[in-house]
Design an enzyme around this catalytic site. Structure first.
Site, PDB file in Angstrom:
ATOM      1  N   SER A   1      15.835 -35.109  62.329  1.00  0.00           N
ATOM      2  CA  SER A   1      14.966 -33.924  61.823  1.00  0.00           C
ATOM      3  C   SER A   1      13.505 -33.897  62.256  1.00  0.00           C
ATOM      4  CB  SER A   1      15.337 -33.723  60.533  1.00  0.00           C
ATOM      5  OG  SER A   1      14.770 -34.570  59.467  1.00  0.00           O
TER       6      SER A   1
ATOM      7  N   HIS B   1      10.013 -26.722  63.914  1.00  0.00           N
ATOM      8  CA  HIS B   1      11.226 -27.526  63.192  1.00  0.00           C
ATOM      9  C   HIS B   1      12.495 -27.723  64.187  1.00  0.00           C
ATOM     10  CE1 HIS B   1      14.941 -27.067  60.882  1.00  0.00           C
ATOM     11  NE2 HIS B   1      14.672 -28.219  60.261  1.00  0.00           N
TER      12      HIS B   1
ATOM     13  N   ARG C   1      22.429 -32.538  63.368  1.00  0.00           N
ATOM     14  CA  ARG C   1      23.307 -33.633  62.369  1.00  0.00           C
ATOM     15  C   ARG C   1      24.725 -33.546  62.589  1.00  0.00           C
ATOM     16  NH1 ARG C   1      21.173 -29.120  60.545  1.00  0.00           N
ATOM     17  NH2 ARG C   1      22.520 -27.527  59.434  1.00  0.00           N
TER      18      ARG C   1
ATOM     19  N   HIS D   1      12.792 -18.897  73.172  1.00  0.00           N
ATOM     20  CA  HIS D   1      13.949 -18.091  73.266  1.00  0.00           C
ATOM     21  C   HIS D   1      14.702 -18.256  74.585  1.00  0.00           C
ATOM     22  CE1 HIS D   1      14.415 -16.504  69.171  1.00  0.00           C
ATOM     23  NE2 HIS D   1      13.138 -16.379  69.132  1.00  0.00           N
TER      24      HIS D   1
ATOM     25  N   GLY E   1      20.244 -38.725  46.623  1.00  0.00           N
ATOM     26  CA  GLY E   1      19.326 -40.026  46.411  1.00  0.00           C
ATOM     27  C   GLY E   1      18.513 -40.810  47.582  1.00  0.00           C
ATOM     28  N   GLY E   2      18.307 -39.749  48.536  1.00  0.00           N
ATOM     29  CA  GLY E   2      17.628 -40.149  49.811  1.00  0.00           C
ATOM     30  C   GLY E   2      16.112 -40.424  49.547  1.00  0.00           C
ATOM     31  N   ARG E   3      15.574 -40.951  50.560  1.00  0.00           N
ATOM     32  CA  ARG E   3      14.244 -41.468  50.271  1.00  0.00           C
ATOM     33  C   ARG E   3      13.203 -40.278  50.116  1.00  0.00           C
ATOM     34  NH1 ARG E   3       9.880 -43.177  53.888  1.00  0.00           N
ATOM     35  NH2 ARG E   3       8.592 -44.877  53.085  1.00  0.00           N
TER      36      ARG E   3
END
Length: 307
Positions: free
Chosen positions: A96, A110, A114, A149, A262-264
């Site tokens: 990401s 952005h 994933r 686009h 609980g990621g960083r």
């Protein structure tokens, strides 16, 4: 099992994509700024590789992250629409990025691609791909939006005539601030829960989207990075960045997933800009360039037909 064997192939692609994007972006930085890498481990399983460039002449803040996390149970953000997956072990990996340029003439951009795998003893594994990219300009230039686009459409063309339209509409609907009644930007592509047509086809779609990001974004950076800008334009950029913060903290599934697993935190919130402002009930002056952003660009449109 072919899906399990393919996990390593997906991971290799995502890490290579991170390398390629960082290398391409930094070539346009004019003051020698480089990405700083920070590898991290997640106590519950997995880890990642975060790369951030801050304070550059072209990029005020650019973050490009890779992560691969796993655990015994999926969080609420992942099972909200698929409650049957609750209680399964999972693996989640992705690349990401968010680019916050210094110049108000270069849009924020952005991208995310994933892969998820959810498993349970005695049951078939469930996997899916997701991702996309979107553009958030401050002082839009029509040819830039059309180029963005066009590249998005070209990435989708090998997979059918309707894919661009489907993912473009999905992007408009997803990156929408309901409380503001406006899109976050001019859209692009967005897809999720992709597992139709076999693993190879779905993986190919994800790769096509990931590979299209640099051809879509970098020509805009090259064209606009030398344009002069005023303090008023910079102030408007900082004000509009507030919308970006609102979306990422209130609506974004990736942010919610990262925090719930609980990621960083530093890596999850690297998407936030270094400088941002909010003004109470601010309105653009009628007929101004700022007003044109709202009236002409922050609404869903068929950009390729109209520009």
């Amino acid at each position: 099992m072919s899906e399990a064997i393919s996990i390593d192939v997906v991971k290799q692609y995502l890490m290579d994509l991170q390398d390629r994007i960082c290398n391409a972006l930094v070539l346009e930085e004019t003051d020698g700024s480089v990405f700083k890498e920070d590898s991290w481990d997640r106590e519950a399983g997995g880890g990642g590789r975060s790369r951030v460039l801050e304070g550059g002449t072209v990029y005020e803040k650019a973050g490009v992250n890779f992560s691969h996390v796993f655990g015994d149970g999926l969080p609420a953000s992942a099972t909200a629409q698929r409650p049957e997956l609750a209680g399964r072990s999972f693996q989640a990996m992705g690349m990401s990025l968010v680019i916050h340029p210094t110049s108000p003439h270069i849009p924020t951009a952005h991208a995310n691609v994933r892969f998820f795998l959810a498993e349970k003893e005695g049951a078939e594994p469930v996997w899916w791909f997701g991702g996309g990219f979107d553009l958030t300009p401050y002082y839009p230039i029509a040819e830039d939006v059309k180029h963005w686009h066009q590249v998005a459409k070209q990435a989708c063309e090998p997979f059918g005539d309707s894919l661009y339209s489907e993912y473009k509409t999905w992007c408009d609907e997803y990156f929408y601030l309901k409380h503001r009644n406006e899109t976050r930007g001019v859209g692009g592509l967005f897809f999720d829960d992709l597992n139709v047509g076999g693993f190879d086809r779905c993986f190919s779609i994800m790769k096509a989207v990931g590979d299209a990001y640099i051809p879509a974004y970098l020509p805009i950076v090259v064209k606009r990075k030398a344009m002069d800008w005023t303090e008023q334009q910079k102030e408007f950029q900082l004000y509009r960045r507030g919308r970006y913060v609102e979306f990422n903290l209130v609506f974004d599934r990736g942010t919610h997933f990262g925090l719930q697993t609980g990621g960083r935190t530093e890596s999850i919130l690297m998407s936030l800009p270094p400088l941002v402002t909010w003004k109470y009930d601010w309105q653009p002056e009628p007929g101004s360039e700022e007003a044109k952003l709202y009236s002409d660009y922050l609404v869903p449109r068929d950009w390729l037909a109209e520009l």
